[in-house]
Design a protein around this motif. Sequence first.
Motif, PDB file in Angstrom:
ATOM      1  N   GLU A  54       0.839  -1.194   0.000  1.00 50.41           N
ATOM      2  CA  GLU A  54       0.000   0.000   0.000  1.00 50.41           C
ATOM      3  C   GLU A  54       0.876   1.246   0.000  1.00 50.41           C
ATOM      4  OE1 GLU A  54      -3.011   0.219   3.094  1.00 50.41           O
ATOM      5  OE2 GLU A  54      -2.724  -1.917   3.471  1.00 50.41           O
ATOM      6  N   VAL A  55       0.507   2.212  -0.840  1.00 44.36           N
ATOM      7  CA  VAL A  55       1.176   3.509  -0.838  1.00 44.36           C
ATOM      8  C   VAL A  55       0.083   4.567  -0.738  1.00 44.36           C
ATOM      9  CG1 VAL A  55       2.731   5.058  -2.048  1.00 44.36           C
ATOM     10  CG2 VAL A  55       3.039   2.595  -2.274  1.00 44.36           C
ATOM     11  N   HIS A  56       0.154   5.371   0.330  1.00 45.84           N
ATOM     12  CA  HIS A  56      -0.854   6.399   0.610  1.00 45.84           C
ATOM     13  C   HIS A  56      -0.200   7.767   0.615  1.00 45.84           C
ATOM     14  CE1 HIS A  56      -3.604   3.236   1.923  1.00 45.84           C
ATOM     15  NE2 HIS A  56      -2.597   2.721   2.589  1.00 45.84           N
ATOM     16  N   GLY A  57      -0.822   8.725   0.001  1.00 45.31           N
ATOM     17  CA  GLY A  57      -0.310  10.094   0.027  1.00 45.31           C
ATOM     18  C   GLY A  57       0.244  10.529  -1.305  1.00 45.31           C
ATOM     19  N   LYS A  58       0.145  11.820  -1.543  1.00 43.89           N
ATOM     20  CA  LYS A  58       0.541  12.410  -2.825  1.00 43.89           C
ATOM     21  C   LYS A  58       2.018  12.200  -3.138  1.00 43.89           C
ATOM     22  CE  LYS A  58       1.178  16.822  -3.672  1.00 43.89           C
ATOM     23  NZ  LYS A  58       1.024  18.253  -3.691  1.00 43.89           N
ATOM     24  N   ASP A  59       2.876  12.407  -2.166  1.00 44.78           N
ATOM     25  CA  ASP A  59       4.319  12.331  -2.403  1.00 44.78           C
ATOM     26  C   ASP A  59       4.937  11.029  -1.902  1.00 44.78           C
ATOM     27  OD1 ASP A  59       4.307  14.894  -3.538  1.00 44.78           O
ATOM     28  OD2 ASP A  59       4.371  15.807  -1.545  1.00 44.78           O
ATOM     29  N   ALA A  60       4.117  10.052  -1.623  1.00 47.33           N
ATOM     30  CA  ALA A  60       4.600   8.778  -1.077  1.00 47.33           C
ATOM     31  C   ALA A  60       5.118   7.867  -2.186  1.00 47.33           C
ATOM     32  CB  ALA A  60       3.480   8.090  -0.317  1.00 47.33           C
TER      33      ALA A  60
END
Length: 185
Positions: A54-60
Amino acid sequence: MFFKIFWIIRYILYSVFFKKAGFPGYLGRPIIILGMNKISIGKRVRIYPNARLEVHGKDAALIIEDNVGISQNVHITAGGILVIKKSATILANTYVTDIDHEYEDVNVPVLQQEMSIKKTEIGENCFIGMGVAIQAGTILGKHCIVGSNSVVRGTFPDYCVIAGIPAKIIKKYNPETKIWERANL
């Protein structure tokens, strides 16, 4: 071994959705992937069934370098830049994250509070045993060995064995004697 042919085909089909996908590699089934376009995978990466990325966030971003093995039931969650360096091995039932949930405001449910992102990195040639929890803010140096069922948070130097709850250094490699020596506990 025959089923791995299907895992290779799945990897090829999914590769167009990743930010980067090196070849060869394979993905077991079933697998859950959120934020595929923020995941970079190097060459010879093996991801076994029931993994959850899982990758969450705009700059993640989740960066998995070359020759990494991720076993069954591994859950990796990135809210910042989480890196797994080359030749690392992560055994089954392990959790790796760079996210902590805030809990200070007792009038707001924990999952509705802000997330705290802390740099987390698995070093080159690390070996993570079964059932390990790698918590936010953990930096493992090169060739760290993590004992099964350990709970890890903190920064650990190159060439050490860590284990326990909370995990502590139990052995270090001595380059002069070329022997793994017990740490002073």
